[in-house]
Design a protein around this motif. Structure first.
Motif, PDB file in Angstrom:
ATOM      1  N   MET A   1      -3.201   5.617 -14.109  1.00 52.57           N
ATOM      2  CA  MET A   1      -1.952   5.845 -13.184  1.00 52.57           C
ATOM      3  C   MET A   1      -2.123   6.190 -11.777  1.00 52.57           C
ATOM      4  SD  MET A   1       1.238   7.643 -14.508  1.00 52.57           S
ATOM      5  CE  MET A   1       2.917   8.062 -13.845  1.00 52.57           C
ATOM      6  N   ASN A   2      -0.951   5.454 -11.092  1.00 54.74           N
ATOM      7  CA  ASN A   2      -1.449   5.763  -9.585  1.00 54.74           C
ATOM      8  C   ASN A   2      -0.956   7.190  -9.189  1.00 54.74           C
ATOM      9  OD1 ASN A   2      -2.630   3.591  -8.894  1.00 54.74           O
ATOM     10  ND2 ASN A   2      -0.978   2.513  -8.224  1.00 54.74           N
ATOM     11  N   ASN A   3      -1.594   7.757  -8.161  1.00 53.30           N
ATOM     12  CA  ASN A   3      -1.035   9.023  -7.321  1.00 53.30           C
ATOM     13  C   ASN A   3       0.181   8.503  -6.561  1.00 53.30           C
ATOM     14  OD1 ASN A   3      -0.795  10.688  -5.003  1.00 53.30           O
ATOM     15  ND2 ASN A   3      -2.129  11.762  -6.292  1.00 53.30           N
ATOM     16  N   GLN A   4       1.308   8.922  -6.752  1.00 52.34           N
ATOM     17  CA  GLN A   4       2.470   8.536  -6.185  1.00 52.34           C
ATOM     18  C   GLN A   4       2.465   8.603  -4.812  1.00 52.34           C
ATOM     19  OE1 GLN A   4       5.854   9.824  -8.317  1.00 52.34           O
ATOM     20  NE2 GLN A   4       5.495   8.539  -9.986  1.00 52.34           N
ATOM     21  N   GLN A   5       2.065   9.803  -4.410  1.00 51.83           N
ATOM     22  CA  GLN A   5       2.015  10.153  -2.948  1.00 51.83           C
ATOM     23  C   GLN A   5       1.157   9.339  -2.292  1.00 51.83           C
ATOM     24  OE1 GLN A   5       0.952  14.243  -2.080  1.00 51.83           O
ATOM     25  NE2 GLN A   5       1.089  13.997   0.143  1.00 51.83           N
ATOM     26  N   SER A   6       0.076   8.993  -2.572  1.00 55.77           N
ATOM     27  CA  SER A   6      -1.029   8.049  -2.034  1.00 55.77           C
ATOM     28  C   SER A   6      -0.453   6.913  -2.031  1.00 55.77           C
ATOM     29  CB  SER A   6      -2.367   8.346  -2.752  1.00 55.77           C
ATOM     30  OG  SER A   6      -3.065   9.453  -2.701  1.00 55.77           O
ATOM     31  N   GLU A   7      -0.055   6.236  -3.076  1.00 48.68           N
ATOM     32  CA  GLU A   7       0.626   4.811  -3.164  1.00 48.68           C
ATOM     33  C   GLU A   7       1.545   4.757  -2.059  1.00 48.68           C
ATOM     34  OE1 GLU A   7       2.750   1.644  -6.015  1.00 48.68           O
ATOM     35  OE2 GLU A   7       1.632   3.214  -6.936  1.00 48.68           O
ATOM     36  N   LYS A   8       2.537   5.724  -2.117  1.00 54.47           N
ATOM     37  CA  LYS A   8       3.563   5.696  -1.139  1.00 54.47           C
ATOM     38  C   LYS A   8       3.126   5.759   0.417  1.00 54.47           C
ATOM     39  CE  LYS A   8       7.783   8.003   0.519  1.00 54.47           C
ATOM     40  NZ  LYS A   8       8.637   9.221   0.356  1.00 54.47           N
ATOM     41  N   CYS A   9       2.151   6.628   1.006  1.00 56.26           N
ATOM     42  CA  CYS A   9       1.723   6.577   1.952  1.00 56.26           C
ATOM     43  C   CYS A   9       0.978   5.170   2.347  1.00 56.26           C
ATOM     44  CB  CYS A   9       0.385   7.654   1.939  1.00 56.26           C
ATOM     45  SG  CYS A   9      -0.457   7.711   3.607  1.00 56.26           S
ATOM     46  N   VAL A  10       0.315   4.736   1.625  1.00 59.32           N
ATOM     47  CA  VAL A  10      -0.568   3.404   1.681  1.00 59.32           C
ATOM     48  C   VAL A  10       0.478   2.124   1.904  1.00 59.32           C
ATOM     49  CG1 VAL A  10      -1.607   1.556   0.787  1.00 59.32           C
ATOM     50  CG2 VAL A  10      -2.675   3.945   0.753  1.00 59.32           C
ATOM     51  N   ARG A  11       1.580   2.098   1.103  1.00 59.26           N
ATOM     52  CA  ARG A  11       2.590   1.123   1.137  1.00 59.26           C
ATOM     53  C   ARG A  11       3.291   1.198   2.472  1.00 59.26           C
ATOM     54  NH1 ARG A  11       3.982  -2.256  -3.034  1.00 59.26           N
ATOM     55  NH2 ARG A  11       3.022  -1.480  -5.254  1.00 59.26           N
ATOM     56  N   THR A  12       3.631   2.431   2.823  1.00 59.56           N
ATOM     57  CA  THR A  12       4.304   2.927   4.232  1.00 59.56           C
ATOM     58  C   THR A  12       3.399   2.483   5.307  1.00 59.56           C
ATOM     59  OG1 THR A  12       5.613   4.613   3.205  1.00 59.56           O
ATOM     60  CG2 THR A  12       5.377   4.446   5.669  1.00 59.56           C
ATOM     61  N   PHE A  13       2.258   2.815   5.252  1.00 58.66           N
ATOM     62  CA  PHE A  13       1.079   2.243   6.420  1.00 58.66           C
ATOM     63  C   PHE A  13       1.218   0.705   6.546  1.00 58.66           C
ATOM     64  CE2 PHE A  13      -2.827   0.841   7.531  1.00 58.66           C
ATOM     65  CZ  PHE A  13      -3.126   1.681   8.639  1.00 58.66           C
ATOM     66  N   ILE A  14       1.168   0.134   5.435  1.00 61.17           N
ATOM     67  CA  ILE A  14       1.249  -1.699   5.562  1.00 61.17           C
ATOM     68  C   ILE A  14       2.580  -2.038   5.704  1.00 61.17           C
ATOM     69  CG2 ILE A  14       1.036  -3.627   4.010  1.00 61.17           C
ATOM     70  CD1 ILE A  14      -1.118  -2.001   2.351  1.00 61.17           C
ATOM     71  N   ASP A  15       3.644  -1.510   5.287  1.00 62.93           N
ATOM     72  CA  ASP A  15       4.970  -2.010   5.753  1.00 62.93           C
ATOM     73  C   ASP A  15       5.390  -1.758   7.082  1.00 62.93           C
ATOM     74  OD1 ASP A  15       5.507  -2.850   3.221  1.00 62.93           O
ATOM     75  OD2 ASP A  15       6.526  -1.079   2.505  1.00 62.93           O
ATOM     76  N   SER A  16       4.734  -0.531   7.735  1.00 62.16           N
ATOM     77  CA  SER A  16       5.071  -0.357   9.088  1.00 62.16           C
ATOM     78  C   SER A  16       4.212  -1.206   9.822  1.00 62.16           C
ATOM     79  CB  SER A  16       4.725   0.971   9.396  1.00 62.16           C
ATOM     80  OG  SER A  16       5.408   2.143   8.622  1.00 62.16           O
ATOM     81  N   TYR A  17       3.170  -1.497   9.555  1.00 58.78           N
ATOM     82  CA  TYR A  17       2.422  -2.376  10.354  1.00 58.78           C
ATOM     83  C   TYR A  17       2.905  -3.804  10.871  1.00 58.78           C
ATOM     84  CZ  TYR A  17      -1.531  -5.448  11.775  1.00 58.78           C
ATOM     85  OH  TYR A  17      -2.144  -6.466  12.689  1.00 58.78           O
ATOM     86  N   TYR A  18       3.605  -4.400   9.483  1.00 62.49           N
ATOM     87  CA  TYR A  18       4.159  -5.727   9.563  1.00 62.49           C
ATOM     88  C   TYR A  18       5.643  -5.706  10.219  1.00 62.49           C
ATOM     89  CZ  TYR A  18       0.215  -7.573   7.163  1.00 62.49           C
ATOM     90  OH  TYR A  18      -1.277  -8.126   6.759  1.00 62.49           O
ATOM     91  N   SER A  19       6.109  -4.607  10.182  1.00 63.77           N
ATOM     92  CA  SER A  19       7.463  -4.377  10.769  1.00 63.77           C
ATOM     93  C   SER A  19       7.338  -3.947  12.123  1.00 63.77           C
ATOM     94  CB  SER A  19       8.373  -3.598   9.921  1.00 63.77           C
ATOM     95  OG  SER A  19       8.026  -2.239  10.039  1.00 63.77           O
TER      96      SER A  19
END
Length: 151
Positions: A1-19
């Motif tokens: 199971m994924n660590n929710q805090q780490s997953e959220k951080c990585v998703r935010t990083f990627i989403d922020s890059y493309y936006s």
């Protein structure tokens, strides 16, 4: 199971890059942030080894200058407290000629205290160059390399 805090951080990083959200992307990163994108820096000088959060604004600015539209889909994220990996499908529209470029990007992260310390990414640079040029280079390169591959 994924660590929710780490997953959220990585998703935010990627989403922020493309936006193009520099501030939000920087918030995901440790002060000692380092990024390595495995690509020929002669063609992509803003990639390669980049040390510090200053790279984030520079990379987003260059992407904004080159591409009128940047979209992405995060196909998967695997994350624990200190490491994460993602597979991203990106679609970029060139500003100069409206050509649509697609690429798959593997991204790997090291996290410290819930923030990204190290970011590593790779993609098929040969395919990207062909798409940017709008022509297939395989035959040309194969002919040039034929003799180089012989012993």
């Amino acid at each position: 199971m994924n660590n929710q805090q780490s997953e959220k951080c990585v998703r935010t990083f990627i989403d922020s890059y493309y936006s193009g959200d520099v501030a939000r992307m920087e918030q995901c990163c440790d002060d000692a942030f380092v990024s390595v994108t495995y690509a020929p820096v002669e063609i992509f000088p803003h990639l390669g080894l980049q040390q510090s959060k200053a790279w984030i604004a520079k990379a987003i600015q260059i992407q904004h200058e080159r591409y009128s539209d940047r979209r992405h889909t995060i196909d998967f994220v695997v994350a624990d407290e200190t490491q994460a990996a993602t597979f991203v499908q990106a679609t970029l529209t060139k500003r100069s000629d409206q050509r649509v470029i697609t690429l798959n990007v593997g991204e790997f992260f090291t996290l410290r205290n819930g923030r990204i310390l190290e970011h590593r990414s790779l993609f098929d640079t040969f395919d990207l160059v062909q798409q940017l040029l709008g022509r297939d280079l395989t035959g040309e390169f194969a002919a040039r390399l034929k003799n180089a591959m012989r012993q």
